[in-house]
Design an enzyme around this catalytic site. Sequence first.
Site, PDB file in Angstrom:
ATOM      1  N   ASP A  29       0.846  -1.197   0.000  1.00  0.00           N
ATOM      2  CA  ASP A  29       0.000   0.000   0.000  1.00  0.00           C
ATOM      3  C   ASP A  29       0.887   1.255   0.000  1.00  0.00           C
ATOM      4  O   ASP A  29       1.915   1.302   0.681  1.00  0.00           O
ATOM      5  CB  ASP A  29      -0.901  -0.012   1.246  1.00  0.00           C
ATOM      6  CG  ASP A  29      -2.068   0.958   1.120  1.00  0.00           C
ATOM      7  OD1 ASP A  29      -3.216   0.499   1.039  1.00  0.00           O
ATOM      8  OD2 ASP A  29      -1.823   2.186   1.096  1.00  0.00           O
ATOM      9  N   ILE A  30       0.483   2.245  -0.766  1.00  0.00           N
ATOM     10  CA  ILE A  30       1.281   3.473  -0.898  1.00  0.00           C
ATOM     11  C   ILE A  30       1.252   4.304   0.403  1.00  0.00           C
ATOM     12  O   ILE A  30       2.162   5.097   0.659  1.00  0.00           O
ATOM     13  CB  ILE A  30       0.762   4.306  -2.104  1.00  0.00           C
ATOM     14  CG1 ILE A  30       1.823   5.276  -2.608  1.00  0.00           C
ATOM     15  CG2 ILE A  30      -0.530   5.032  -1.768  1.00  0.00           C
ATOM     16  CD1 ILE A  30       1.483   5.912  -3.959  1.00  0.00           C
ATOM     17  N   GLN A  93     -14.746   2.447   0.700  1.00  0.00           N
ATOM     18  CA  GLN A  93     -13.923   2.080  -0.453  1.00  0.00           C
ATOM     19  C   GLN A  93     -13.551   3.319  -1.260  1.00  0.00           C
ATOM     20  O   GLN A  93     -14.430   4.060  -1.709  1.00  0.00           O
ATOM     21  CB  GLN A  93     -14.680   1.081  -1.347  1.00  0.00           C
ATOM     22  CG  GLN A  93     -13.836   0.573  -2.513  1.00  0.00           C
ATOM     23  CD  GLN A  93     -14.559  -0.483  -3.341  1.00  0.00           C
ATOM     24  OE1 GLN A  93     -15.772  -0.678  -3.193  1.00  0.00           O
ATOM     25  NE2 GLN A  93     -13.838  -1.141  -4.218  1.00  0.00           N
ATOM     26  N   HIS A  99     -10.053  -5.030  -3.459  1.00  0.00           N
ATOM     27  CA  HIS A  99      -8.748  -5.276  -2.846  1.00  0.00           C
ATOM     28  C   HIS A  99      -8.920  -5.690  -1.395  1.00  0.00           C
ATOM     29  O   HIS A  99      -9.742  -5.130  -0.675  1.00  0.00           O
ATOM     30  CB  HIS A  99      -7.828  -4.051  -2.946  1.00  0.00           C
ATOM     31  CG  HIS A  99      -8.461  -2.771  -2.513  1.00  0.00           C
ATOM     32  ND1 HIS A  99      -9.378  -2.084  -3.290  1.00  0.00           N
ATOM     33  CD2 HIS A  99      -8.351  -2.056  -1.367  1.00  0.00           C
ATOM     34  CE1 HIS A  99      -9.776  -0.998  -2.649  1.00  0.00           C
ATOM     35  NE2 HIS A  99      -9.163  -0.960  -1.472  1.00  0.00           N
ATOM     36  N   HIS A 101      -7.164  -5.729   2.091  1.00  0.00           N
ATOM     37  CA  HIS A 101      -6.064  -5.154   2.871  1.00  0.00           C
ATOM     38  C   HIS A 101      -5.521  -6.213   3.834  1.00  0.00           C
ATOM     39  O   HIS A 101      -6.300  -6.840   4.559  1.00  0.00           O
ATOM     40  CB  HIS A 101      -6.560  -4.004   3.751  1.00  0.00           C
ATOM     41  CG  HIS A 101      -6.966  -2.769   3.028  1.00  0.00           C
ATOM     42  ND1 HIS A 101      -6.130  -1.682   2.903  1.00  0.00           N
ATOM     43  CD2 HIS A 101      -8.116  -2.423   2.416  1.00  0.00           C
ATOM     44  CE1 HIS A 101      -6.763  -0.711   2.259  1.00  0.00           C
ATOM     45  NE2 HIS A 101      -7.977  -1.134   1.942  1.00  0.00           N
TER      46      HIS A 101
HETATM   47  P1  5GP Z   1      -9.809   1.579   0.219  1.00  0.00           P
HETATM   48  O1  5GP Z   1     -10.124   2.801   1.027  1.00  0.00           O
HETATM   49  O2  5GP Z   1     -10.359   1.671  -1.190  1.00  0.00           O
HETATM   50  O3  5GP Z   1     -10.172   0.297   0.923  1.00  0.00           O
HETATM   51  O4  5GP Z   1      -8.234   1.522   0.131  1.00  0.00           O
HETATM   52  C1  5GP Z   1      -7.487   1.980  -0.939  1.00  0.00           C
HETATM   53  C2  5GP Z   1      -6.040   1.795  -0.564  1.00  0.00           C
HETATM   54  O5  5GP Z   1      -5.275   1.909  -1.743  1.00  0.00           O
HETATM   55  C3  5GP Z   1      -5.525   2.852   0.425  1.00  0.00           C
HETATM   56  O6  5GP Z   1      -4.974   2.202   1.563  1.00  0.00           O
HETATM   57  C4  5GP Z   1      -4.479   3.612  -0.376  1.00  0.00           C
HETATM   58  O7  5GP Z   1      -3.377   3.998   0.388  1.00  0.00           O
HETATM   59  C5  5GP Z   1      -4.108   2.627  -1.463  1.00  0.00           C
HETATM   60  N1  5GP Z   1      -3.699   3.243  -2.718  1.00  0.00           N
HETATM   61  C6  5GP Z   1      -4.351   4.248  -3.376  1.00  0.00           C
HETATM   62  N2  5GP Z   1      -3.676   4.582  -4.502  1.00  0.00           N
HETATM   63  C7  5GP Z   1      -2.585   3.751  -4.550  1.00  0.00           C
HETATM   64  C8  5GP Z   1      -1.514   3.619  -5.479  1.00  0.00           C
HETATM   65  O8  5GP Z   1      -1.411   4.323  -6.475  1.00  0.00           O
HETATM   66  N3  5GP Z   1      -0.593   2.672  -5.217  1.00  0.00           N
HETATM   67  C9  5GP Z   1      -0.657   1.867  -4.103  1.00  0.00           C
HETATM   68  N4  5GP Z   1       0.304   0.975  -3.924  1.00  0.00           N
HETATM   69  N5  5GP Z   1      -1.663   1.970  -3.206  1.00  0.00           N
HETATM   70  C10 5GP Z   1      -2.613   2.909  -3.426  1.00  0.00           C
END
Ligand code: 5GP
Length: 138
Positions: A29-30, A93, A99, A101
């Site tokens: 994760d970034i 999301q 995805h 985590h």
């Molecule tokens: P969500 O809130 O959709 O469950 O989580 C999205 C996750 O994707 C976040 O933890 C965010 O840091 C990660 N993320 C968003 N953009 C990127 C990216 O460009 N590269 C990577 N490696 N992770 C990302």
Amino acid sequence: MDCIFCKIIIGKAEAVFLHEDDLVVAFLDIMPVNEGHALVVPREHHERVETLDEATYLHLFKIGRDLMRQIQTAFADVTAFNFIIANGKDAGQEVPHVHLHIIPRKLGDGFGYKFGPNYGKIVSIDERKATAKKILDR
Ligand code: 5GP
Ligand code: ZN
């Protein structure tokens, strides 16, 4: 194509991969909660888990557990994990590509669930039975 995870999967955006196979990939994760925070992502673009085929869905969790073991081995101070899927915008999301985590945790790291005002009230056995009926009677 606008999806950042699709771009990562086809190599049009950068990521640090931990796993790749025919059905899923995993990368760091970034913006990690803790070092080692990883995302397991189906290769095919699906916004939500409802449309994933069974094999891919199950494989996502298999790879998640394999990775968890590796992360655990790598970081001695990690004592626990959260497996989280935000399945839809209202569940938090942000990236609309499924995805899982894999979040390494340690006591006092400050991450946690935030409960709403309705949380904390015990629901009676009869109310729970009524809820189960709503779910199951269809
Ligand atoms: P969500 O809130 O959709 O469950 O989580 C999205 C996750 O994707 C976040 O933890 C965010 O840091 C990660 N993320 C968003 N953009 C990127 C990216 O460009 N590269 C990577 N490696 N992770 C990302
Ligand atoms: Zn995508």
